[in-house]
Design an enzyme around this catalytic site. Structure first.
Site, mmCIF file in Angstrom:
data_model
loop_
_atom_site.group_PDB
_atom_site.id
_atom_site.type_symbol
_atom_site.label_atom_id
_atom_site.label_comp_id
_atom_site.label_asym_id
_atom_site.label_seq_id
_atom_site.Cartn_x
_atom_site.Cartn_y
_atom_site.Cartn_z
ATOM 1 N N CYS A 193 45.476 54.171 46.006
ATOM 2 C CA CYS A 193 46.621 53.978 45.103
ATOM 3 C C CYS A 193 46.606 52.573 44.502
ATOM 4 O O CYS A 193 46.993 52.370 43.361
ATOM 5 C CB CYS A 193 47.929 54.200 45.845
ATOM 6 S SG CYS A 193 48.189 55.908 46.324
ATOM 7 N N CYS B 38 36.779 40.203 36.237
ATOM 8 C CA CYS B 38 37.417 41.516 36.447
ATOM 9 C C CYS B 38 38.631 41.283 37.333
ATOM 10 O O CYS B 38 39.088 40.154 37.467
ATOM 11 C CB CYS B 38 36.446 42.512 37.063
ATOM 12 S SG CYS B 38 35.968 42.098 38.740
#
Lengths: 99, 474
Positions: free
Chosen positions: B260, B432
């Protein structure tokens, strides 16, 4: 043979994020039946756009993927040897672990 | 209260935190008062003789007796009849169902997105003893889906928070707080005290561990999972049905295990699955209806579709529940589930890769320095486009890793432009979210015409921590 294929649990990401595919797959030349083994190999070359190792392992699906043929676990219908029929619905679901 | 706040030297952040802490304590005290008042109200001589023990366990009541004064010898007490009247009116459930529920004990593993509705419903509907196990703390980014927790509990134990919420709904049931991670070492001891187990965890090794434990102890397992916009639900090891290992004898590759915290989850999706888990737990505990055993439910929120399919039965070859299985409690306690699944027993920790040499890496602080010196460079952000929209370092160019291969000319062009402005050779940096994908990108770039490309160590998380504290983290 017209089939409906559905990918879920994230497997759709491997086919351009499209979940439902209406496809026409013919049995291999010289054969009159289409098995799940044939379908997997067809999907691998025609639908999977990236990271095929996230879908297949050897000649079957990778661990953690459930396969349903007409809403029934494929283990109950012969797995790779299951023979498909016109208008069958085959679903591939990756098991989820989140919560 | 710490000295900094007392002597006025605290920052407003410290004061806010202190207020939150005190609010939390206040709530807990209020809950306790509420609980005591409720106890006082229903105090009778009968209750006094059945003082519940304070140990963290759900003792089995002796045969033909009922626990906690919830239930009189023949049936329900007047206040219980009023509280559960809408259950009692159901012909299929009725007094019998409610009595069974009041005598049952359920363990909820995980007080997160799934566990929130499970615990709230099981507490409110009158499960006699409800155990909650979790070692996690409440975080602000949990609240959109973990509806059992409130802002006052951010930074505090999820189990304490969940138990307080359950007590506030129903002070007449027994609540057991297990403030620890359920692991192979303690699982047998904890699980053995309950009739039914609900798997509301968020990771793969816990799922194998809980299933194995339930098989060894003969407990039915209500298993739910949710991710993104999809959910799954089934009941394992019940009525001769399969266990988790019958279905998944081999764990999936680590790369196939989405979390999640990486992939996101729509708050209501675990809510839907959690509600259904509570329903199955009630059905199993009361033997009412037809539990989802030997079948699995798939929920697709985006298309509003629910599919239920027939699963394979118990596997005779299963290494844990099969005919010739030799998996003992001793084996279980020594089994390394993290190693077996190649993934951690928590959704929190994320792997840190080391793919490129030191020379091809730069810290976020060093990058900030050359950024301030206006050193000519291009910063490529390789996150997916929807991540880039959340927040990005000013001036960075978004080229998602998945399409990097086809965008090398874009990088060439950007470098050329950056070089022209200054008349110097421009350098190339890659960033990133956490510093893993940036290394993958640098690895590719280094061997495809950009040998000087470097990755920013630790990604935007490190940028937010070490350089710009105001940079949003997600």
């Amino acid at each position: 043979m017209r089939l409906t294929l559905e990918f879920g649990g994230g497997l759709d990401l491997l086919c351009n994020s499209v979940k439902i595919h209406h496809v026409d797959v013919d049995p291999k030349t010289g054969e009159d039946k289409l098995s799940m083994r044939d379908l997997l190999s067809w999907i691998k070359s025609n639908l999977i756009k990236e990271r095929p190792e996230m879908f297949v392992k050897g000649d079957s699906v990778r661990p953690g993927v459930l396969v349903l043929i007409n809403d029934c676990d494929w283990e109950l219908c012969g797995s790779l040897d299951a023979v498909l029929e016109e208008k069958d619905m085959v679903v591939f679901i990756s098991t989820l672990h989140g919560g | 209260m710490d000295a900094g706040i007392m002597n006025g030297g605290a920052s407003s952040d410290d004061i806010l935190r202190e207020i939150e802490r005190l609010e939390g304590e206040k709530m807990e005290i209020e809950n306790r008062i509420h609980l005591l008042q409720a106890q006082l109200n229903s105090k009778t001589a009968l209750d006094a003789s059945r003082k519940e023990d304070e140990t963290a366990s759900c003792p089995k009541p002796p045969a033909n007796s009922f626990r906690n004064g919830d239930v009189s010898g023949e049936g329900l007490r007047a206040d219980m009849i009023y509280r559960y009247s809408r259950h009692l009116l159901l012909p299929d459930f009725g007094v019998e169902g409610q009595l069974k529920l009041l005598k049952s004990s359920v363990l909820v593993v995980g007080a997160g997105g799934l566990g929130s509705p499970v615990a709230l419903y099981l507490a409110s509907c009158g499960v006699g003893c409800l155990g909650i196990v979790d070692d996690d703390m409440v975080e602000l980014n949990n609240l959109h889906r973990q509806i059992i927790h409130v802002e006052a509990y951010v930074g505090k134990s999820k189990v304490k928070s969940a138990a307080a919420a359950c007590r506030a709904v129903n002070s007449s049931i027994k609540l057991v707080e297990h403030q620890e991670a359920l692991q192979a070492a303690n699982a047998l001891d904890i699980v053995s005290k309950y009739d039914v187990v609900v798997d509301a965890t968020d990771n793969l090794p816990s799922r194998y561990m809980i299933s194995d434990c339930c098989v060894l102890l003969g407990k039915p397992l209500i298993s739910g999972a949710a991710l993104g916009l999809e959910g799954q639900l089934t009941v394992y090891h019940h009525n001769g049905g399969p266990c988790y290992r019958c279905l998944f004898p081999t764990p999936p590759p680590t790369a196939a295990c989405q979390r999640c915290s990486d992939s996101g989850v729509l708050g209501v999706v675990p809510g839907v699955i959690g509600c259904l888990q509570a329903l199955e737990a009630i059905k199993v505990a009361t033997a009412v209806g037809e539990p989802l055993s030997g079948r699995m439910l798939l929920f697709d929120a985006l298309s509003s579709r629910i599919r239920i399919f027939k699963m394979r039965g118990r596997s005779s070859h299963c290494v844990v529940c099969g005919e010739n299985a030799v998996f003992t409690q001793q084996n279980f306690q020594n089994f390394d589930y993290g190693c077996f699944t190649q993934s951690p027993m928590s959704d929190r920790s994320s792997p840190k890769l080391n793919l490129v040499p030191e020379s091809a890496r730069i810290s976020s602080k060093d990058y900030k320095e050359l950024f301030d010196k206006r050193e000519p460079h291009v910063l490529v952000d390789v996150r997916p486009a929807h991540h880039f929209k959340i927040a990005a370092i000013p001036g960075s160019v978004n080229i998602p890793l998945s399409i990097l291969e086809g965008k090398l000319s874009t990088i060439d062009l950007a470098l050329e432009e950056a070089g022209q402005v200054s008349g110097k050779h421009a350098s190339l940096y890659v960033v990133c979210r956490r510093g893993n994908d940036s290394q993958r990108a640098v690895q590719y770039l280094n061997s495809n015409g950009f040998p000087w490309a470097k990755d920013i160590i630790g990604g935007l998380e490190s940028w937010a921590q070490d350089v710009d504290r105001t940079f949003p983290i997600y």
